[in-house]
Design a protein around this motif. Structure first.
Motif, PDB file in Angstrom:
ATOM      1  N   ALA A 213       0.858  -1.197   0.000  1.00 25.80           N
ATOM      2  CA  ALA A 213       0.000   0.000   0.000  1.00 25.80           C
ATOM      3  C   ALA A 213       0.889   1.240   0.000  1.00 25.80           C
ATOM      4  O   ALA A 213       1.958   1.259   0.615  1.00 25.80           O
ATOM      5  CB  ALA A 213      -0.922   0.009   1.212  1.00 25.80           C
ATOM      6  N   TRP A 214       0.414   2.266  -0.690  1.00 23.07           N
ATOM      7  CA  TRP A 214       1.134   3.545  -0.794  1.00 23.07           C
ATOM      8  C   TRP A 214       0.189   4.653  -0.359  1.00 23.07           C
ATOM      9  O   TRP A 214      -0.964   4.707  -0.804  1.00 23.07           O
ATOM     10  CB  TRP A 214       1.576   3.744  -2.241  1.00 23.07           C
ATOM     11  CG  TRP A 214       2.225   5.056  -2.569  1.00 23.07           C
ATOM     12  CD1 TRP A 214       3.557   5.359  -2.499  1.00 23.07           C
ATOM     13  CD2 TRP A 214       1.576   6.232  -3.076  1.00 23.07           C
ATOM     14  NE1 TRP A 214       3.775   6.645  -2.926  1.00 23.07           N
ATOM     15  CE2 TRP A 214       2.576   7.192  -3.291  1.00 23.07           C
ATOM     16  CE3 TRP A 214       0.248   6.539  -3.379  1.00 23.07           C
ATOM     17  CZ2 TRP A 214       2.277   8.464  -3.779  1.00 23.07           C
ATOM     18  CZ3 TRP A 214      -0.053   7.806  -3.860  1.00 23.07           C
ATOM     19  CH2 TRP A 214       0.957   8.753  -4.057  1.00 23.07           C
ATOM     20  N   PHE A 215       0.688   5.539   0.529  1.00 22.86           N
ATOM     21  CA  PHE A 215      -0.137   6.614   1.081  1.00 22.86           C
ATOM     22  C   PHE A 215       0.492   7.964   0.726  1.00 22.86           C
ATOM     23  O   PHE A 215       1.621   8.253   1.136  1.00 22.86           O
ATOM     24  CB  PHE A 215      -0.263   6.474   2.598  1.00 22.86           C
ATOM     25  CG  PHE A 215      -0.752   5.115   3.046  1.00 22.86           C
ATOM     26  CD1 PHE A 215      -2.080   4.749   2.896  1.00 22.86           C
ATOM     27  CD2 PHE A 215       0.134   4.195   3.590  1.00 22.86           C
ATOM     28  CE1 PHE A 215      -2.527   3.498   3.299  1.00 22.86           C
ATOM     29  CE2 PHE A 215      -0.301   2.942   4.004  1.00 22.86           C
ATOM     30  CZ  PHE A 215      -1.634   2.587   3.849  1.00 22.86           C
ATOM     31  N   ASP A 216      -0.244   8.767  -0.014  1.00 24.03           N
ATOM     32  CA  ASP A 216       0.222  10.089  -0.424  1.00 24.03           C
ATOM     33  C   ASP A 216       0.215  11.021   0.792  1.00 24.03           C
ATOM     34  O   ASP A 216      -0.853  11.317   1.350  1.00 24.03           O
ATOM     35  CB  ASP A 216      -0.701  10.618  -1.526  1.00 24.03           C
ATOM     36  CG  ASP A 216      -0.210  11.924  -2.131  1.00 24.03           C
ATOM     37  OD1 ASP A 216       0.593  12.628  -1.494  1.00 24.03           O
ATOM     38  OD2 ASP A 216      -0.649  12.244  -3.250  1.00 24.03           O
ATOM     39  N   HIS A 217       1.383  11.499   1.187  1.00 24.78           N
ATOM     40  CA  HIS A 217       1.456  12.306   2.405  1.00 24.78           C
ATOM     41  C   HIS A 217       0.802  13.665   2.241  1.00 24.78           C
ATOM     42  O   HIS A 217       0.478  14.333   3.227  1.00 24.78           O
ATOM     43  CB  HIS A 217       2.907  12.476   2.861  1.00 24.78           C
ATOM     44  CG  HIS A 217       3.681  13.507   2.091  1.00 24.78           C
ATOM     45  ND1 HIS A 217       4.234  13.261   0.853  1.00 24.78           N
ATOM     46  CD2 HIS A 217       3.982  14.803   2.377  1.00 24.78           C
ATOM     47  CE1 HIS A 217       4.847  14.339   0.423  1.00 24.78           C
ATOM     48  NE2 HIS A 217       4.712  15.303   1.320  1.00 24.78           N
ATOM     49  N   THR A 218       0.562  14.098   0.986  1.00 21.55           N
ATOM     50  CA  THR A 218      -0.113  15.377   0.764  1.00 21.55           C
ATOM     51  C   THR A 218      -1.631  15.235   0.757  1.00 21.55           C
ATOM     52  O   THR A 218      -2.344  16.245   0.814  1.00 21.55           O
ATOM     53  CB  THR A 218       0.330  16.011  -0.574  1.00 21.55           C
ATOM     54  OG1 THR A 218      -0.138  15.206  -1.667  1.00 21.55           O
ATOM     55  CG2 THR A 218       1.847  16.128  -0.643  1.00 21.55           C
TER      56      THR A 218
END
Length: 446
Positions: A213-218
């Protein structure tokens, strides 16, 4: 003339004929089946000793000796029964097998070592097999979310600027969708806050699948929550689940790292220390300005005012894009997950930070710490750390918001956990991924 009979049993004593044939007197005859006291066979072995003045003392000493031998076992049995009952009657989200193992680890002397050895033996007897048939398809993850033509994410250039690069497949003939990112949940500012994918990480094990899983910090805001028992000393224990009034913006949840006892893994929430942080431990940090980082901690037991939350878990496994050279499979190395003796491949989880500062989460079965580090590295992590291991704990859940409320989806099969984990009080700490709100990042406990 008859001679008079003398009483006795001697050979020279002759009984009178009428006396020899008459039945004995009932008053003096022994009962049927009993032997006369004069019969030598009626005297039991040791009878004389028992009847002797010292016989009773001997029996008392023997009884006391037996009691002294049995007493410690009885005490241990009573203690174990009371302790185990009290432990198991506490509120818990675990299945009884895992809860029992936790009792042994925490309450039984040398229990941690005993469980370690038992698990190591179990995994030695059931190692993953190399080779075997190829998978025909990968597990389905994520979803296709329709986007309007005017959306900035519909443009290939815009997508390339926001999305991470696809994960390069290990196998020369990739399966459909292998390493390809898919969104899940609602979009934010024209882009996906959460992306998920799967891929096969090792040629020798063609049936193993890594879930990423990848989470966009913006486009996300992450909170760290203590569980019912972990960390042991939380400054604020909180709801032990995703707060009810925050679920409207919930995107994902995932498990925390190693327990505090397994590596002095400190943590903090909203500037308050739960367990003191340890220098040299890899530390996942959420800053108040929304930034996410993994650092090699050297700041003492407490966090600074710019930190919203922090969670440690052993030493870094990837640093500046390279594997930690100290990674090993030594069975006597507690540094990388001694709970399984370091002898076999098990479910492992980890987190990493990519070059843009976005968070990556990985869960995969039958992994060593080295292969886990390689998965994170391939997924784009330039810094990474190991999180919790063993089949009980790996948990990645994504959420959609349907007409009937929140819909959780467990990414990566785990029969020991429910998709509703973290929507009810849980024993272990965890992370919640939210849509962001204006202002500095804080962990909402209500």
């Amino acid at each position: 003339m008859r001679r008079l009979r003398r009483t006795g049993t001697g050979a020279d004593v002759n009984a009178l004929p009428d006396e020899a044939t008459s039945p004995p007197d009932e008053a003096t005859s022994p009962p049927d089946g009993a032997k006369s006291p004069a019969d030598p066979a009626s005297v039991e072995p040791g009878g004389a000793q028992a009847a002797a003045p010292g016989g009773l003392a001997v029996r008392r000493r023997r009884r006391l000796r037996r009691l002294l031998i049995a007493a410690p076992f009885v005490i241990v049995l009573v203690w174990a029964t009371v302790s185990y009952s009290a432990w198991m009657l506490q509120p818990t989200s675990m299945q009884w097998q895992a809860r029992s193992a936790e009792w042994v680890r925490n309450e039984v002397p040398f229990g941690n070592w005993m469980v370690d050895q038992g698990e190591a033996i179990s995994y030695r007897l059931n190692p993953p097999k190399t080779g075997g048939p190829q998978l025909k398809a990968l597990p389905t993850v994520g979803q296709i979310i329709p986007t309007q033509a005017s959306s900035s994410s519909s443009s290939p250039k815009a997508r390339a600027a926001v999305w991470p690069s696809p994960i390069k497949p290990v196998f020369p003939h990739p399966l459909p969708g292998e390493g390809v990112w898919k969104p899940t949940g609602p979009a934010k500012n024209g882009g996906p806050p959460v992306l998920v994918t799967t891929f096969r990480p090792e040629l020798d094990y063609p049936q193993l699948v890594a879930y990423v899983a990848w989470f966009d910090h913006t486009r996300t805001e992450i909170g760290y929550y203590p569980g019912r028992y972990e960390p042991p000393n939380a400054a604020v224990r909180g709801p032990m689940m995703v707060p009810e009034d925050q679920r409207w913006r919930l995107l994902a949840t995932f498990n925390g790292g190693f327990t505090y006892v397994d590596g002095a893994n400190g943590s903090a929430d909203n500037g308050r220390t739960n367990e003191p942080l340890k220098d040299g431990n890899a530390t996942l940090i959420g800053y108040r300005d929304g930034g996410i980082a993994i650092v090699n901690w050297s700041g003492g037991p407490d966090v600074g005012s710019d930190v919203a939350w922090a969670r440690q878990s052993l030493a870094p496994i990837v640093w500046n894009g390279k594997l930690n050279p100290q990674l090993n499979d030594d069975p006597n190395s507690p540094q990388w997950g001694y709970t399984l003796g370091g002898l076999s491949r098990v479910w492992r989880t980890g987190v990493g930070i990519d070059s843009r500062g976005n968070l990556i989460y990985v869960a995969a079965d039958d992994q060593t710490v080295i292969t886990l580090a390689k998965i994170l590295q391939r997924a784009g992590a330039v810094r990474a750390m190991e999180f919790d291991i063993n089949p009980e704990w790996h948990t990645l859940i994504t959420y959609t918001h349907g007409t009937h409320g929140l819909v959780p989806t467990l990414v990566g099969a785990n029969p020991m956990q429910s998709p509703d984990r973290y929507l009810v009080p849980d024993d272990r700490d965890f992370f919640a991924v939210y849509l962001p709100q204006p202002g500095p990042v804080t962990v909402p406990f209500k």
